[in-house]
Design an enzyme around this catalytic site. Structure first.
Site, PDB file in Angstrom:
ATOM      1  N   HIS A   1     -16.021 -41.119 -20.929  1.00  0.00           N
ATOM      2  CA  HIS A   1     -16.784 -42.248 -21.467  1.00  0.00           C
ATOM      3  C   HIS A   1     -18.110 -41.770 -22.059  1.00  0.00           C
ATOM      4  O   HIS A   1     -18.467 -42.136 -23.187  1.00  0.00           O
ATOM      5  CB  HIS A   1     -17.031 -43.289 -20.375  1.00  0.00           C
TER       6      HIS A   1
ATOM      7  N   ASP B   1     -18.281 -54.848 -15.800  1.00  0.00           N
ATOM      8  CA  ASP B   1     -19.703 -54.881 -16.154  1.00  0.00           C
ATOM      9  C   ASP B   1     -19.812 -55.338 -17.607  1.00  0.00           C
ATOM     10  O   ASP B   1     -19.929 -54.526 -18.526  1.00  0.00           O
ATOM     11  CB  ASP B   1     -20.269 -53.463 -15.958  1.00  0.00           C
TER      12      ASP B   1
ATOM     13  N   GLN C   1     -27.580 -54.046 -26.663  1.00  0.00           N
ATOM     14  CA  GLN C   1     -27.820 -52.763 -25.995  1.00  0.00           C
ATOM     15  C   GLN C   1     -28.392 -51.732 -26.961  1.00  0.00           C
ATOM     16  O   GLN C   1     -29.341 -51.011 -26.657  1.00  0.00           O
ATOM     17  CB  GLN C   1     -26.491 -52.265 -25.405  1.00  0.00           C
TER      18      GLN C   1
ATOM     19  N   LYS D   1     -26.853 -56.131 -20.243  1.00  0.00           N
ATOM     20  CA  LYS D   1     -26.007 -55.934 -19.066  1.00  0.00           C
ATOM     21  C   LYS D   1     -26.211 -56.972 -17.982  1.00  0.00           C
ATOM     22  O   LYS D   1     -25.329 -57.162 -17.148  1.00  0.00           O
ATOM     23  CB  LYS D   1     -26.324 -54.556 -18.452  1.00  0.00           C
TER      24      LYS D   1
ATOM     25  N   THR E   1     -18.237 -47.033 -16.698  1.00  0.00           N
ATOM     26  CA  THR E   1     -16.956 -47.223 -17.373  1.00  0.00           C
ATOM     27  C   THR E   1     -16.007 -46.064 -17.092  1.00  0.00           C
ATOM     28  O   THR E   1     -16.398 -44.900 -17.238  1.00  0.00           O
ATOM     29  CB  THR E   1     -17.185 -47.337 -18.890  1.00  0.00           C
TER      30      THR E   1
END
Ligand code: MN
Length: 450
Positions: free
Chosen positions: A167, A267, A274, A287, A383
């Protein structure tokens, strides 16, 4: 490794079978693949007798209380305790009649493992105690489809890590430089940030699309409005059951004693918010508008047979991050998107075993400076992406920033999550004919509020 299952219950009741299933690891009797419950557990069920995950539920008639999942049912632990069936284990039974599990899990592993062993015994086909109590059975067994599940713990603190190398590499490749996708610190410490505990909600809770500031690359000034690139993050969170004092640290060897179990975790992330806000202090409003937890906490003890080696850590890590033995778990994970019309597609097949940094390292790192941890704290993995595009754990990666849209069975396309889409995360381990599942972590996105 410390043997698990050496509990008050075993000392008092001396169960007949303790099996050595894996070399070097003594499994408790509750993990025995041969065990069968007198309650029907259909093939493919997440909740065989070897699992017994803990959660909190309520019904129209019953106030919130603790239960364990078994097949399609929940065993009401408050009712079982009131009937005296847990009397062999010394603890205040009132902790099973509360709206969270905090006071129960704070009793520590000797008690919670003894309860798990005792419940395993009561549900065992070869045990007649509860089987032969028709009135109590009627009262204590509730269909999962007839209850409302609650957030299993009050969450004092929430931290989100960034521990999947795949990720972090994908995001670094997209946003920075494919040649230097990982920032210099990444291979030396489990990167994380302090998230927001107040907006973590139970599976099934819808969330309105967040609004906020965004700025397109070619725009001179930011604008305000609903997020246009709303995403999920496929994660697993661990729940802490043993607090520490401010100033003290938890070593990698001690970490598992502080962790009650795991939940599935989404999440939710607004990528456009972001991108504009995260410099220099990291995630904030992108978030904290909502995250989803699954209702059942699967204990580390139930997951013990599914431990696997961690990926090789290529840089030598500092001594406080070193660890011994297998610390990852082989948990198959899927993400489905279900549209408003009911069209559904599995967009990710990942696995928790890919995590580069394991939870013992995460907890050791989190506390090495003296930061104290509290009972009920949730620590999410970050993630969880695997090595191939079909195993990526977010739409940002699956659609590669929107460049490769996903074709849905109803003819529509997804780059990110649209209004009235539902995202469903599922997870399970499977070995020796035993499937230990997590149930569902599901959440729908509603249109932004006016
Ligand atoms: Mn995350």
């Amino acid at each position: 490794m410390k043997p698990i299952g050496i509990s008050i219950f075993e000392i008092q009741f001396k169960p007949k079978r303790i099996q050595n299933l894996t070399p070097g690891t003594i499994m408790s009797r509750a993990n025995d693949p041969q065990l069968k419950s007198w309650i029907e557990v259909k093939p493919g069920s997440d909740f065989p007798i070897q699992n017994l995950p803990f959660g909190v539920f309520k019904t129209a008639e019953k106030t919130p209380r603790a239960g364990v999942a078994i097949g399609e049912y929940i065993l009401d632990l408050s009712a079982i305790a009131q009937a005296g069936l847990l009397d062999g284990i010394s603890f205040n039974k009132k902790v099973l009649s509360q709206k969270t599990l905090n006071d129960f899990i704070a009793l520590g592993k000797p008690v919670t493992n003894a309860v798990r062993e005792r419940l395993s015994d009561l549900l065992d086909m070869q045990n007649n105690e509860l089987q032969d109590m028709p009135e109590l059975k009627k009262q204590a067994l509730v269909k999962q489809s007839e209850v409302q599940m609650l957030l299993p713990v009050h969450i004092p603190n929430y931290t989100d890590f960034y521990s999947s190398r795949e990720h972090a590499t994908n995001v670094g490749t997209m946003f920075r430089d494919p040649k230097n996708a990982l920032l210099p610190n990444w291979l030396h410490l489990p990167v994380g940030y302090h998230g927001r505990a107040s907006s973590i909600v139970i599976s099934g809770t819808p969330i309105h699309r967040p609004k906020g500031q965004t700025k397109a690359d070619d725009a001179v000034a930011p604008s305000f409005g609903p997020s246009k690139s709303l995403d999920f993050e496929l994660e697993i969170a661990f729940v802490v059951s043993k607090e520490t004092e401010l100033g003290s640290s938890v070593s990698t060897a001690q970490a598992e004693d502080h962790i009650f179990g795991l939940v599935l975790f989404n999440d939710w992330s607004a990528r456009d918010l972001q991108k504009w806000e995260y410099v220099p202090l990291g995630p904030f409003l992108a978030k904290n508008f909502g995250s989803i937890s699954s209702p059942w906490i699967v204990t580390l003890e139930a997951l013990e047979p599914f431990k696997v080696e961690t990926p090789k850590q290529e840089s030598a890590v500092l001594p406080y991050l070193q660890f011994e033995g297998p610390k990852n778990y082989d948990i198959h994970l899927t993400v489905d998107i279900v549209t408003a019309t009911g069209a559904s597609k599995t967009v990710s097949n990942s696995n928790y075993k890919y995590m580069y940094w394991n939870m013992c390292q995460q907890l050791a790192h989190h506390t090495v400076n003296g930061c104290n941890i509290q009972v009920g704290d949730m620590y999410a993995s970050g993630t969880i992406s695997g090595p191939t595009p079909d195993s990526y754990g977010s739409m940002l990666e699956i659609s590669w920033q929107g460049k490769n849209p996903v074709a849905m069975p109803d003819g529509t396309e997804r780059r990110f999550i649209l209004d009235n889409d539902t995202v469903v995360i599922k997870g399970y381990c499977e070995k020796n004919g035993v499937r230990i599942g997590f149930g569902e972590c599901s959440g729908k996105i509603l249109p932004a509020l006016p």
